[in-house]
Design a protein around this motif. Structure first.
Motif, short mmCIF file in Angstrom:
data_model
loop_
_atom_site.label_atom_id
_atom_site.label_comp_id
_atom_site.label_asym_id
_atom_site.label_seq_id
_atom_site.Cartn_x
_atom_site.Cartn_y
_atom_site.Cartn_z
N GLU A 289 -15.54 26.89 16.77
CA GLU A 289 -14.44 28.03 17.42
C GLU A 289 -14.32 28.68 16.04
N ILE A 290 -14.04 30.43 16.78
CA ILE A 290 -13.25 31.58 16.43
C ILE A 290 -12.37 31.68 16.41
N PRO A 291 -11.75 31.73 15.26
CA PRO A 291 -9.61 31.80 15.41
C PRO A 291 -9.54 33.36 16.33
N GLY A 292 -8.45 32.84 16.66
CA GLY A 292 -8.54 33.77 18.09
C GLY A 292 -8.24 35.69 17.29
N GLU A 293 -7.47 35.57 16.24
CA GLU A 293 -7.58 36.70 15.84
C GLU A 293 -8.92 37.77 16.03
N LEU A 294 -9.77 37.26 15.06
CA LEU A 294 -10.66 37.59 15.31
C LEU A 294 -11.60 38.25 16.48
N THR A 295 -11.10 37.54 18.27
CA THR A 295 -11.59 37.55 19.36
C THR A 295 -10.80 38.17 20.17
N ASP A 296 -9.55 38.47 19.61
CA ASP A 296 -8.48 39.40 21.38
C ASP A 296 -9.16 40.39 21.44
N ASP A 297 -9.55 40.45 20.35
CA ASP A 297 -9.87 42.56 20.56
C ASP A 297 -11.78 42.93 20.48
N LEU A 298 -12.29 42.01 20.76
CA LEU A 298 -13.82 42.34 21.02
C LEU A 298 -14.11 43.84 20.81
N GLY A 299 -15.00 44.17 20.00
CA GLY A 299 -15.82 45.02 19.65
C GLY A 299 -16.83 45.32 20.80
N GLN B 225 -9.38 31.47 6.75
CA GLN B 225 -8.57 32.38 5.95
C GLN B 225 -8.83 33.01 5.41
N GLY B 226 -9.05 34.21 5.50
CA GLY B 226 -9.07 35.03 5.00
C GLY B 226 -10.29 35.92 5.02
N VAL B 227 -10.86 35.33 6.21
CA VAL B 227 -11.97 36.64 6.56
C VAL B 227 -10.43 37.43 7.73
N GLU B 228 -11.03 38.61 7.55
CA GLU B 228 -11.16 39.22 8.16
C GLU B 228 -10.97 40.37 9.72
N GLU B 229 -12.07 40.09 9.67
CA GLU B 229 -13.49 40.84 10.06
C GLU B 229 -14.46 40.13 11.23
N LEU B 230 -14.93 40.19 12.20
CA LEU B 230 -16.30 39.69 12.74
C LEU B 230 -17.52 40.33 12.22
N ASN B 231 -18.88 40.35 11.78
CA ASN B 231 -19.94 40.42 11.91
C ASN B 231 -20.72 39.64 12.60
N PRO B 232 -21.92 40.66 13.40
CA PRO B 232 -23.07 39.81 13.67
C PRO B 232 -23.30 38.44 13.20
N TRP B 233 -23.92 38.12 12.10
CA TRP B 233 -24.00 37.21 11.53
C TRP B 233 -23.10 36.54 11.83
N ARG B 234 -22.09 36.30 11.50
CA ARG B 234 -21.17 35.93 11.45
C ARG B 234 -20.27 34.88 13.02
N TYR B 235 -20.37 36.58 14.18
CA TYR B 235 -20.51 35.81 15.52
C TYR B 235 -22.23 35.23 16.15
N GLY B 236 -23.17 35.56 16.11
CA GLY B 236 -23.90 34.83 16.25
C GLY B 236 -24.40 33.84 15.95
N LEU B 237 -23.81 33.04 14.91
CA LEU B 237 -24.19 31.40 14.40
C LEU B 237 -23.06 30.99 14.67
N ALA B 238 -22.07 31.48 14.90
CA ALA B 238 -21.04 30.67 15.19
C ALA B 238 -20.72 29.92 16.98
N LEU B 239 -21.59 30.85 17.77
CA LEU B 239 -21.87 31.46 19.08
C LEU B 239 -22.77 29.74 18.65
N ALA B 240 -23.77 30.32 18.19
CA ALA B 240 -25.37 29.59 18.23
C ALA B 240 -24.97 27.88 17.43
N LEU B 241 -23.84 27.41 17.20
CA LEU B 241 -23.23 26.50 16.86
C LEU B 241 -22.24 25.79 17.30
N GLY B 242 -21.95 26.71 18.55
CA GLY B 242 -20.61 26.31 19.75
C GLY B 242 -19.45 25.57 18.06
#
Length: 547
Positions: free
Chosen positions: A264-274, A245-262
């Motif tokens: 779930e990333i909120p949909g609003e952050l992954t709907d339009d991946l760069g 809550q309150g996280v407005e954007e992804l960065n490589p650290w957040r995306y990489g660790l979240a995937l490594a941990l399995g």
């Protein structure tokens, strides 16, 4: 009988005891963790390998010349400033799929370091360039080809970026634990805590991360992800809730660790991946095959994925999901493109995969091997242009050339084949080129301009014809720049890695509207002169197909 201590004299020492300057107090020493104490006392090792196991840095890279790499000594005597500038110029993906494949091959080749440049810098610049192209696994391999005791900050930065992108978070641990002084930022400290946890120091790692969060050293979600990852090495005494809550954007650290941990990333952050996140997702095994399909098409379009890799992913999707979902009908049509008995049915299935008259280039990559199985016949000649483009997208030039007697001269298919031919005994006739120009409906007749530039670069037009077309189409093929002189000279010297680096600099961009015919001419000519004729032909043909 008790013997006296030799030289002791039995007397107590007299006078004050002088301590070394800067020695911490007893209370400060008690608060130091073992790693900090070792560093204070000079006991911390700088290498993670014993002397006998350390590797030479005389040559660095993954692909030896005997395995398809470029000549090992090519850049050893080149000016350091030129090599450094060309590698620093590789900041974005290539316009051309074949350009990407060429530059990747040059970057991963086992090469000698230019005289006057540190091997760690040379490796670091190459790894950094590979990261910018989305080739994170290759960048990681380059970094790991050098012992961490020899790393510099450039190499450490590139290596950490590749570790995060590939989900290999603990791959950074040798550098973080043995070369901790290379960096001093929040990310580096979070990695240090993770690595300490995996080294058995879970309590101190947990305490350090809690301090970072309390002191707002890094955003809360970044520290929470590090805590969750470090907790995987401990005894699981405390759970970590990821508060997005309150996280407005992804960065490589957040995306990489979240995937490594399995996680779930909120949909609003992954709907339009760069684009960066799509390149990461394409190869990440932590994602479902459904989540990888779209990113994989980007990877195939850019040259990160081979045609076979994309076909395999579609096959995996079909095996798991059949005709279901967005990708199911496409996977079923791709299957029909191979198993249908009638060539007309197979062609219909291929065109269904393409979707429209101007298919996405990724779909041409996807259907390359299915297109190669079609017989070259007059019945299918109407679709010869995109079929040939599809085959050439995967380098199937021998199969494509079978259509040479079928396609009419001056057509789209003909234009690609006269560029893809390994050799010609006579120049291409002006009448056929004129016919292509007359029928060209591309924006600004870009395809015609690329055809002329490609033929001129390959030496397949008479000099008079080159000058005539250059003037009539406004190509300015004779105009020189500093870059064109450098890439031309590298081609004349047959320096394959250097000419590849410079070609990569000249192909920076997102679309073929960013490529000028003049740049294409110098690229094709330089590659052809350098002994990279196959790459020159494929790039020229791709330009006409995609222009």
């Amino acid at each position: 009988m008790i013997q006296p201590i030799p030289g002791g004299g039995g007397s107590a020492p007299s006078g004050p005891v002088t301590l070394p300057p800067g020695l911490p107090s007893l209370e400060e020493l008690e608060r130091l963790d073992p790693a900090e104490l070792d560093e204070l006392l000079g006991l911390k090792p700088k290498y993670d390998m014993p002397p006998g196991a350390r590797r030479s840095m005389e040559q660095v890279g993954l692909l030896d010349a005997s395995e398809g790499g470029m000549p090992v000594g090519s850049v050893g005597r080149q000016p350091v400033s030129l090599v450094r500038a060309s590698l620093n110029g590789l900041k974005t993906p290539m316009i051309s799929r074949w350009g990407h494949i060429l530059v990747r091959r040059a970057l991963v080749s086992r090469l000698e370091t230019p005289a006057g440049m540190a091997p760690a810098e040379f490796a670091g610049l190459r790894a950094k360039a590979l990261n910018s192209m989305g080739e994170f696994e290759a960048a990681r391999g380059i970094a790991q080809d050098i012992d961490v005791g020899n790393w510099n900050k450039t190499l450490a930065d590139a290596a950490v970026n590749s570790f995060i992108a590939t989900g290999d978070i603990t791959g950074a641990c040798p550098a973080v634990r043995f070369r901790g002084a290379l960096r001093d930022d929040a990310q580096w400290r979070m990695l240090g805590s993770i690595c300490n946890a995996f080294a058995g120091e879970s309590a101190s790692a947990r305490s350090a991360l809690i301090r970072m969060r309390n002191q707002n050293t890094a955003p809360a979600i970044d520290v929470l992800l590090a805590q969750r990852y470090a907790g995987a090495a401990g005894r699981g005494r405390s759970a970590v809730n990821l508060e997005w809550q309150g996280v407005e954007e992804l960065n490589p650290w957040r995306y990489g660790l979240a995937l490594a941990l399995g996680a779930e990333i909120p949909g609003e952050l992954t709907d339009d991946l760069g684009t960066y996140y799509q390149r990461v997702a394409a190869r990440n095994p932590a994602l479902s095959v459904v989540d990888r399909m779209g990113p994989a098409e980007r990877a195939a379009r850019e040259g990160i994925f081979s045609s076979r890799a994309l076909i395999d992913l579609y096959g995996q999707f079909y095996a798991e999901n059949g005709n279901e979902g967005t990708w199911g009908p496409l996977a079923a049509q791709l299957r029909n493109a191979y198993i249908a008995t009638d060539p007309g049915e197979r062609l219909a299935a291929i065109k269904a995969v393409w979707g429209n008259e101007t298919p996405d280039y990724a779909r041409l990559v996807l259907t390359a091997y299915a297109a190669a199985r079609l017989p070259a016949s007059q019945e299918l000649a109407e679709d010869a242009g995109p079929l040939i483009a599809s085959m050439l997208a995967a380098g199937l030039d021998k199969d494509a050339l079978e259509w040479g007697e079928v396609v009419p001269e001056g057509s789209q298919g003909w234009a690609q084949l006269v560029l893809a031919q390994p050799s010609r005994s006579t120049p291409v006739g002006s009448g056929d080129v004129d016919a292509f120009i007359d029928d060209d409906t591309s924006s600004g007749q870009r395809k015609s301009a690329f055809l002329v530039a490609g033929l001129a670069g390959l030496g397949r037009l008479e000099n008079g014809a080159v000058n005539s077309y250059s003037q009539s189409l406004g190509l300015e093929l004779g105009r020189q720049t500093r870059w064109s002189r450098m890439v031309s000279r590298a081609g004349e010297l047959r320096n394959q890695p250097l000419v590849s680096f410079l070609v990569g600099v000249g192909m920076q961009g997102e679309g073929w509207d960013r490529m000028t015919p003049r740049h294409l001419f110098y690229i094709v000519r330089a590659l052809n002169n350098a002994g990279l004729a196959s790459e020159a032909r494929m790039i020229a043909a791709e330009a006409v197909a995609r222009g």
